[in-house]
Every structure is written in structure tokens, then in C-alpha cells.
Write a protein that holds these residues in place. Structure first.
Motif, PDB file in Angstrom:
ATOM      1  N   GLU A 167      -9.083  -1.559   8.223  1.00 47.26           N
ATOM      2  CA  GLU A 167      -8.409  -2.174   7.145  1.00 47.26           C
ATOM      3  C   GLU A 167      -9.177  -3.054   6.578  1.00 47.26           C
ATOM      4  O   GLU A 167      -8.968  -4.628   6.956  1.00 47.26           O
ATOM      5  N   ILE A 168      -9.855  -3.036   5.308  1.00 46.77           N
ATOM      6  CA  ILE A 168     -10.399  -4.130   4.703  1.00 46.77           C
ATOM      7  C   ILE A 168      -9.831  -4.180   3.250  1.00 46.77           C
ATOM      8  O   ILE A 168      -9.928  -3.175   2.739  1.00 46.77           O
ATOM      9  N   VAL A 169      -9.344  -5.430   2.933  1.00 46.99           N
ATOM     10  CA  VAL A 169      -8.637  -5.477   1.517  1.00 46.99           C
ATOM     11  C   VAL A 169      -9.318  -6.573   0.948  1.00 46.99           C
ATOM     12  O   VAL A 169      -9.453  -7.333   1.075  1.00 46.99           O
ATOM     13  N   THR A 170      -9.717  -5.859  -0.309  1.00 49.23           N
ATOM     14  CA  THR A 170     -10.444  -6.704  -1.522  1.00 49.23           C
ATOM     15  C   THR A 170      -9.615  -6.891  -2.761  1.00 49.23           C
ATOM     16  O   THR A 170      -8.480  -6.214  -2.684  1.00 49.23           O
ATOM     17  N   ALA A 171     -10.192  -7.321  -3.649  1.00 45.88           N
ATOM     18  CA  ALA A 171      -9.659  -7.430  -5.083  1.00 45.88           C
ATOM     19  C   ALA A 171     -10.423  -6.370  -5.959  1.00 45.88           C
ATOM     20  O   ALA A 171     -11.610  -6.828  -5.920  1.00 45.88           O
ATOM     21  N   VAL A 172      -9.711  -5.654  -6.669  1.00 45.32           N
ATOM     22  CA  VAL A 172     -10.856  -4.661  -7.712  1.00 45.32           C
ATOM     23  C   VAL A 172     -10.140  -4.821  -9.050  1.00 45.32           C
ATOM     24  O   VAL A 172      -9.232  -4.982  -9.333  1.00 45.32           O
ATOM     25  N   ALA A 173     -10.965  -4.631 -10.026  1.00 45.44           N
ATOM     26  CA  ALA A 173     -10.625  -4.482 -11.538  1.00 45.44           C
ATOM     27  C   ALA A 173     -11.561  -3.422 -12.049  1.00 45.44           C
ATOM     28  O   ALA A 173     -12.753  -3.116 -11.450  1.00 45.44           O
ATOM     29  N   LEU A 246      -5.073  -5.025  -5.360  1.00 42.73           N
ATOM     30  CA  LEU A 246      -5.915  -5.160  -4.122  1.00 42.73           C
ATOM     31  C   LEU A 246      -6.536  -3.871  -3.848  1.00 42.73           C
ATOM     32  O   LEU A 246      -6.092  -2.767  -4.414  1.00 42.73           O
ATOM     33  N   GLY A 247      -7.652  -3.799  -3.406  1.00 39.19           N
ATOM     34  CA  GLY A 247      -8.313  -2.446  -3.094  1.00 39.19           C
ATOM     35  C   GLY A 247      -8.754  -2.235  -1.579  1.00 39.19           C
ATOM     36  O   GLY A 247      -9.106  -2.797  -1.074  1.00 39.19           O
ATOM     37  N   TRP A 248      -7.858  -1.283  -0.995  1.00 42.43           N
ATOM     38  CA  TRP A 248      -8.245  -0.829   0.284  1.00 42.43           C
ATOM     39  C   TRP A 248      -9.748  -0.155   0.335  1.00 42.43           C
ATOM     40  O   TRP A 248      -9.879   0.736  -0.299  1.00 42.43           O
ATOM     41  N   ARG A 249     -10.626  -0.800   1.027  1.00 40.15           N
ATOM     42  CA  ARG A 249     -11.968  -0.484   0.929  1.00 40.15           C
ATOM     43  C   ARG A 249     -12.410   1.090   1.001  1.00 40.15           C
ATOM     44  O   ARG A 249     -13.188   1.709   0.419  1.00 40.15           O
ATOM     45  N   HIS A 250     -11.770   1.562   2.200  1.00 45.20           N
ATOM     46  CA  HIS A 250     -12.034   2.798   2.401  1.00 45.20           C
ATOM     47  C   HIS A 250     -11.454   3.798   1.337  1.00 45.20           C
ATOM     48  O   HIS A 250     -11.893   5.058   1.329  1.00 45.20           O
TER      49      HIS A 250
END
Length: 300
Positions: A167-173, A246-250
């Protein structure tokens, strides 16, 4: 009255004719079909008598198709090929096995859907059924062999598990949002923009305050916010340029690779948890479910 039975030669004769015409040699056709050269010659002669025309010119150690034989051979070959494909499809359908996978709507639509074509190619005899729900289903109670869950294995003592993705959470736009508002290059910069919130009704999910806290920022939301209880809709809102989520990378990695989303803020939260394929300890996995499980794990 002329019937198909009287008009069309026997299937056995057509199969022998096709092999003989392909090899242009009765002996090689006999070897392929597991019969004697005499039997092949006899079948071809009977076919010629039934059709009232010569199909082969017999030569020493060879049998060349006549002009009529060549045309007939092309039609017979095409017809037998179509029949063979149809029979194989029926046999494959008869062996087709259903396997159900329980997952969230987000996983099904954002992770599984883009890979379905590959699954059909790799496991053509398996009919995968994806059952989505807002909550994690009880696989024993629902009689479902496989599921996908986020968390830690100790949370599911009644299941075996194998890690699918951390679980890796980034920010996306979206690129359009970045073009219109500039690229937020830090968590502090993100906090000044419009944020889209995921409000999961049942499953626990990382929130904006948790994400900011992992970056050392005490974030307190101000003003009105856009909150959505379905992650697929959250990402749709981001793609429409409505803000940052928030963006869950997978789940979002393919959209990032395709240029539809951009990671912003320069920070990623690694929660120490992961998403797993799980299956009940109460019963053995079927051979088909085992193949689906192993296929899922190979995709990471």
C-alpha cells in the motif's frame, strides 16, 4: 429426391482426400492417418467414382491433384478447418470452469479490468467472475474461492494470503489541472489546492489528514470540500480536472503511465500494509482457482 446424405461424400472419405491432396502422396497420407496405403487409395478411388471425375493423376511415388481436384481440395480443406475450429470451441466450452473473485469496485475496474484481455489469453478455459461489494465478503459464507483485501494477514486468521501489492499512497491530479493551476511540488503546496476526499462507507482507507501527517504537516481542512464515497468516482473527478486526490499506486499506476494522471507533491506514504489475494483455510483451492491466484500474483 436428392439428399445431403446422397450428395455429400462421407466425412471419412473427405478427411482421407484432404490428407492425400495435401501430401500429394498416398503413402504419406496413410502414415499420417494411421492406415494402409491401399486403404487410402481405395477411399480416394471410391470418392472419384461417387463424384464421377478424376481427382488425382497417379504418378510413380506421387499423386498430383487434377485441376478439378485442386478446386475441390481447397473447398474441402476450408470446410474441414471450420468444422475443426467449431468442434474445438465446443470442447473448450465444455471444459470451461467458473472461478469467482471477490474484490472492491475500485480494484475490479482499475486493476482487474485492464488485465482481463491478458487473463483470457493466458487462461482461456477459465470463466472469471468478479463479485464486487462495498464490504469485504465472507468467502466461506458466500462460497467464494478467492478475494482481494487490504491490510495485514493477521487480520484474517481464517484465510491464507499472498501479497499482491504494497500500500503506497501518493497524490494525483490531471495534466489539465496542473496546466491550469501549476504543479504542486510539495505537500504544503498541495494543501493550498482543491482536494477531493474519499469517504469509504465500510472499509478503512487513508485520509488526507493521515497523508499530510506522514509528511510532517498538521493539516486542518478549511472551507467546502468535495467528498465521494466511491474511489472510481473520485478518480473520475480527478480526470475531469476537479482537484487533487489520494492515489493508491497499484490502482493508478496505469493511468500515470498513460499520461492521464500526474503524481504531485513529491511525497508517498508507505503504510506498511499491503493488498493480498486471500483464500479460505477451511477448504482446498480447486485447480482452476489455484491457476487464477497464481496468475494474479504474476501480474505484480
Amino acid at each position: 429426391m436428392t439428399t445431403f446424405r446422397n450428395l455429400i461424400p462421407s466425412a471419412n472419405a473427405l478427411v482421407i482426400f484432404e490428407a492425400a491432396g495435401r501430401h500429394e502422396n498416398f503413402t504419406r497420407a496413410a502414415e499420417e492417418l494411421g492406415m494402409s496405403q491401399v486403404a487410402v487409395s481405395y477411399a480416394v478411388r471410391g470418392l472419384e467414382q461417387q463424384l464421377g471425375t478424376q481427382l488425382f493423376e497417379r504418378q510413380h511415388r506421387a499423386a498430383r491433384l487434377t485441376e478439378v481436384g485442386e478446386r475441390f481440395h481447397a473447398d474441402v480443406s476450408a470446410g474441414l478447418s471450420r468444422i475443426g475450429r467449431a468442434a474445438e470451441e465446443i470442447r473448450m466450452k465444455g471444459r470451461e470452469v467458473n472461478v469467482t473473485l471477490a474484490a472492491s469496485t475500485a480494484f475490479a475496474s482499475m486493476w482487474m479490468l485492464p488485465r482481463l484481455s491478458a487473463l483470457r489469453d493466458d487462461l482461456p478455459d477459465i470463466d472469471l467472475r468478479i463479485q464486487t461489494s462495498v464490504r469485504d465478503l465472507d468467502l466461506d459464507e458466500e462460497d467464494i474461492p478467492l478475494g482481494v483485501r487490504g491490510g495485514n494477514p493477521q487480520d484474517w486468521p481464517h484465510y491464507h494470503s499472498a501479497e499482491l501489492a504494497p500500500e503506497i499512497v501518493t497524490a494525483v491530479a490531471s495534466p489539465a489541472f496542473v496546466e491550469a493551476n501549476g504543479l504542486p511540488d510539495s505537500p504544503e503546496a498541495i494543501a493550498r489546492h482543491r482536494l477531493i476526499w474519499l469517504e469509504e462507507p465500510v472499509r478503512q482507507a487513508c485520509s488526507w489528514p493521515e497523508w499530510f501527517a506522514s509528511a510532517g504537516i498538521d493539516y486542518r481542512p478549511t472551507g467546502r470540500r468535495l467528498a465521494i464515497n466511491d474511489y472510481v468516482l473520485v478518480i473520475q473527478a480527478v480526470l475531469a480536472g476537479q482537484g487533487i486526490s489520494l492515489g493508491w499506486r497499484h490502482l493508478v499506476e496505469r493511468l500515470i503511465e498513460q499520461g492521464q494522471l500526474v503524481e504531485v507533491g513529491g511525497h508517498a506514504l508507505r503504510t506498511g500494509q499491503a493488498f493480498h489475494v486471500v483464500w479460505p483455510r477451511s477448504r482446498d483451492l480447486s485447480a482452476a482457482a489455484t491457476r487464477v491466484r497464481d496468475w494474479l500474483l504474476r501480474q505484480t
